[in-house]
Design a protein around this motif. Structure first.
Motif, short mmCIF file in Angstrom:
data_model
loop_
_atom_site.label_atom_id
_atom_site.label_comp_id
_atom_site.label_asym_id
_atom_site.label_seq_id
_atom_site.Cartn_x
_atom_site.Cartn_y
_atom_site.Cartn_z
N SER A 1 2.64 1.49 -3.46
CA SER A 1 1.70 1.94 -4.49
C SER A 1 1.41 3.43 -4.36
O SER A 1 1.37 4.15 -5.36
N SER B 1 -1.79 -5.05 -6.55
CA SER B 1 -0.40 -4.60 -6.70
C SER B 1 0.18 -4.98 -8.05
O SER B 1 0.90 -4.19 -8.67
N ALA C 1 0.85 -1.20 0.00
CA ALA C 1 0.00 0.00 0.00
C ALA C 1 0.89 1.25 0.00
O ALA C 1 0.62 2.21 -0.73
#
Length: 180
Positions: free
Chosen positions: A54, A82, A51
């Motif tokens: 990203s 992802s 997370a």
């Protein structure tokens, strides 16, 4: 010795949580370049947190610092989302590299088939594939979905490196200037 390690962890863990929250806040506030820079600084500590990686990569993408996407691409592989993000970032990078090769080396890329996205570089790549405008140093395109939007694609040198630039216009008024 145990107490020293424990004390160090008590100091580092809140800083790590603060870094993640600050990255998210910067992104939410539209401070994409600051978020990209912060994400780069914290990458070694959070490379297993997809997370975080990203969000760091999307920050760099929105700040037009797409050369920083190559590292996140390599680590984004654990979840379906992802992997999709990594594919998206890879697409943008390859489109940039192919446009640079086409514009600087006169490499024909007209017959290539790629997925597309709404990212401006991807849109220009699609326009270029359909109409490379050979012999023109500045390629001009009008968005077929909104004729008030137009773009100019051309070569430039940025920080001593051969690059490409895309200018976005709305009603012939320059609204955004991108250098890749």
């Amino acid at each position: 010795m145990k107490y020293l390690l424990f004390a160090a962890l008590l100091f580092v863990l809140p800083l790590a949580a603060d870094n993640k929250q600050k990255l998210f806040t910067l992104y939410q506030q539209g401070e994409y370049l600051s978020a990209c820079n912060l994400g780069l600084k914290g990458f070694t500590y959070f490379k297993d947190d997809e997370a975080y990686v990203s969000l760091y990569a999307f920050s760099c993408l929105k700040a037009d610092v797409i050369d920083r996407l190559s590292i996140p691409i390599t680590v984004l592989n654990q979840s379906k989302e992802s992997r999709a993000n990594a594919s998206y970032f890879s697409l943008i990078l390859i489109q940039k590299k192919l446009l640079i090769q086409a514009l600087y080396d006169n490499k024909p890329i007209k017959n290539l088939k790629f997925p597309t996205s709404e990212y401006v570089l991807s849109k220009i790549f699609d326009f270029y594939l359909k109409d490379p405008q050979q012999g023109q140093s500045i390629k001009e395109y009008t968005d077929p979905s909104n004729i008030r939007l137009s773009y100019k694609l051309y070569t430039t040198v940025f920080n001593g490196r051969k690059s490409i630039a895309i200018d976005e216009y709305y009603d012939k008024i320059l609204t955004l200037h991108h250098v890749y």
